[in-house]
Scaffold this active site. Sequence first.
Site, short mmCIF file in Angstrom:
data_model
loop_
_atom_site.label_atom_id
_atom_site.label_comp_id
_atom_site.label_asym_id
_atom_site.label_seq_id
_atom_site.Cartn_x
_atom_site.Cartn_y
_atom_site.Cartn_z
N ASP A 14 0.86 -1.18 0.00
CA ASP A 14 0.00 0.00 0.00
C ASP A 14 0.90 1.24 0.00
O ASP A 14 2.07 1.17 0.36
CB ASP A 14 -0.91 0.02 1.24
CG ASP A 14 -1.83 1.23 1.23
OD1 ASP A 14 -2.55 1.42 0.23
OD2 ASP A 14 -1.82 2.02 2.19
N SER A 15 0.29 2.38 -0.36
CA SER A 15 1.04 3.63 -0.34
C SER A 15 1.44 4.01 1.08
O SER A 15 2.32 4.83 1.27
CB SER A 15 0.19 4.74 -0.96
OG SER A 15 -1.07 4.80 -0.30
N TYR A 46 -0.52 8.70 -2.54
CA TYR A 46 -0.42 8.47 -3.98
C TYR A 46 -1.66 9.08 -4.69
O TYR A 46 -1.61 9.38 -5.88
CB TYR A 46 -0.42 6.97 -4.29
CG TYR A 46 0.89 6.23 -4.04
CD1 TYR A 46 1.92 6.75 -3.28
CD2 TYR A 46 1.06 4.96 -4.60
CE1 TYR A 46 3.09 6.03 -3.06
CE2 TYR A 46 2.23 4.24 -4.39
CZ TYR A 46 3.25 4.78 -3.63
OH TYR A 46 4.40 4.06 -3.43
N GLY A 47 -2.72 9.19 -3.95
CA GLY A 47 -4.02 9.56 -4.56
C GLY A 47 -4.09 10.97 -5.10
O GLY A 47 -5.05 11.33 -5.77
N CYS A 77 -3.86 -1.00 -2.18
CA CYS A 77 -4.13 0.41 -2.48
C CYS A 77 -5.02 0.53 -3.72
O CYS A 77 -4.69 0.00 -4.78
CB CYS A 77 -2.80 1.11 -2.72
SG CYS A 77 -2.95 2.85 -3.12
N ASN A 78 -6.12 1.25 -3.57
CA ASN A 78 -7.04 1.44 -4.69
C ASN A 78 -6.40 2.24 -5.81
O ASN A 78 -6.59 1.94 -6.99
CB ASN A 78 -8.30 2.17 -4.22
CG ASN A 78 -9.14 1.33 -3.30
OD1 ASN A 78 -10.18 0.83 -3.67
ND2 ASN A 78 -8.68 1.14 -2.07
N THR A 79 -5.64 3.27 -5.42
CA THR A 79 -5.02 4.14 -6.43
C THR A 79 -4.03 3.34 -7.27
O THR A 79 -4.01 3.44 -8.50
CB THR A 79 -4.32 5.33 -5.72
OG1 THR A 79 -5.27 6.00 -4.89
CG2 THR A 79 -3.74 6.29 -6.72
N GLU A 156 -6.05 10.18 8.60
CA GLU A 156 -4.66 10.13 9.07
C GLU A 156 -4.46 11.04 10.28
O GLU A 156 -3.57 10.80 11.10
CB GLU A 156 -3.70 10.52 7.94
CG GLU A 156 -3.78 9.55 6.77
CD GLU A 156 -2.48 8.83 6.47
OE1 GLU A 156 -1.42 9.36 6.76
OE2 GLU A 156 -2.57 7.71 5.90
N CYS A 188 -11.37 3.30 -1.38
CA CYS A 188 -10.09 3.78 -0.83
C CYS A 188 -9.86 3.08 0.50
O CYS A 188 -10.81 2.86 1.26
CB CYS A 188 -10.14 5.29 -0.64
SG CYS A 188 -8.69 5.96 0.22
N THR A 189 -8.60 2.75 0.76
CA THR A 189 -8.25 2.01 1.98
C THR A 189 -8.69 2.71 3.27
O THR A 189 -8.94 2.06 4.28
CB THR A 189 -6.71 1.86 2.06
OG1 THR A 189 -6.11 3.14 1.81
CG2 THR A 189 -6.21 0.85 1.06
N HIS A 190 -8.72 4.05 3.24
CA HIS A 190 -8.99 4.81 4.46
C HIS A 190 -10.49 4.96 4.78
O HIS A 190 -10.85 5.23 5.91
CB HIS A 190 -8.41 6.22 4.34
CG HIS A 190 -6.92 6.28 4.41
ND1 HIS A 190 -6.11 5.59 3.54
CD2 HIS A 190 -6.09 6.92 5.27
CE1 HIS A 190 -4.84 5.84 3.84
NE2 HIS A 190 -4.81 6.65 4.88
#
Length: 281
Positions: A14-15, A46-47, A77-79, A156, A188-190
């Site tokens: 992941d980023s 990265y997004g 990571c989706n991006t 974050e 998205c991961t978040h």
Amino acid sequence: MSRKVSTEAIGVFDSGVGGLTVLRALKELLPQESFIYFGDTARVPYGTKGADTIIRYASESAMFLLEQKIKMLVIACNTVSAYALESLQKKMNIPVIGVIEPGVDSILAASKTKKIAVLGTTATIKSGAYEKQIKAICPEASVYSLPCPLFVPLVEEKMGQHRLARSVVEEYLIALKNTNIDAVLLGCTHYPLLRSAIEEVLNKVFSHSVTIVDSANTCATYVRRLLEKNELILPKPSNPSAYFVSDDPEKFKEMANLFLQNSLDQVELVQHKENTFFKII
Ligand code: DGL
């Protein structure tokens, strides 16, 4: 100190820290497996970046994991999944799996009307990857794609439960008001960490119920299927998982409590030199 890693581990990339939401689902479904996680915390997010940069960063990170002798790579990571899945699949001689396909499977299963919203980083939405994949399987679907660039920094900064999070979520999701969607994909991961704020806002905006879906569990199911197909599944517990980051292992450990809902004892820092990541021995 360098940890001895299993030659049978699954690499998860992941980023940054967000991919731990996917790792959590993987660990739940595949408790006997060992994982090697790499978060490119020095270069996250990265997004907000362009395609070439995302592809280059992804390739460098994937090569680092490949050197750890992984048997499969999961791009959490989706991006990265949106931009670099194909190039990584071509480059690597192991199975490589992203989160777009599992996410699309989940959302199509959850939606009755096939009026669907996809939330993601600016880059993910710009790529059109989710929309293309949804339309490829279900051409009659209506897809409303929404970039939500403030969601990642909110999470974050550990403000996912703050009233500000609700205001920001509302600011973005109000755009869906007249769409009549019945399902939302957290691309998205978040975003799973904003689930309660998203749920609250959807309940306010729509008089009917809207299902929220994330790809982590379906991704884990895909991984299990692929391991079975390639006869790579471990019959009994193997080595403990290992964690590598490109910046600030202590911060990563702290964030892991939130994303993985588990504490991590050891996270190793890796160095980046001449487009390559190295372990610090
Ligand atoms: N992991 C990224 C994703 O799922 C979010 C964080 C970033 O922008 O790098 O798209």
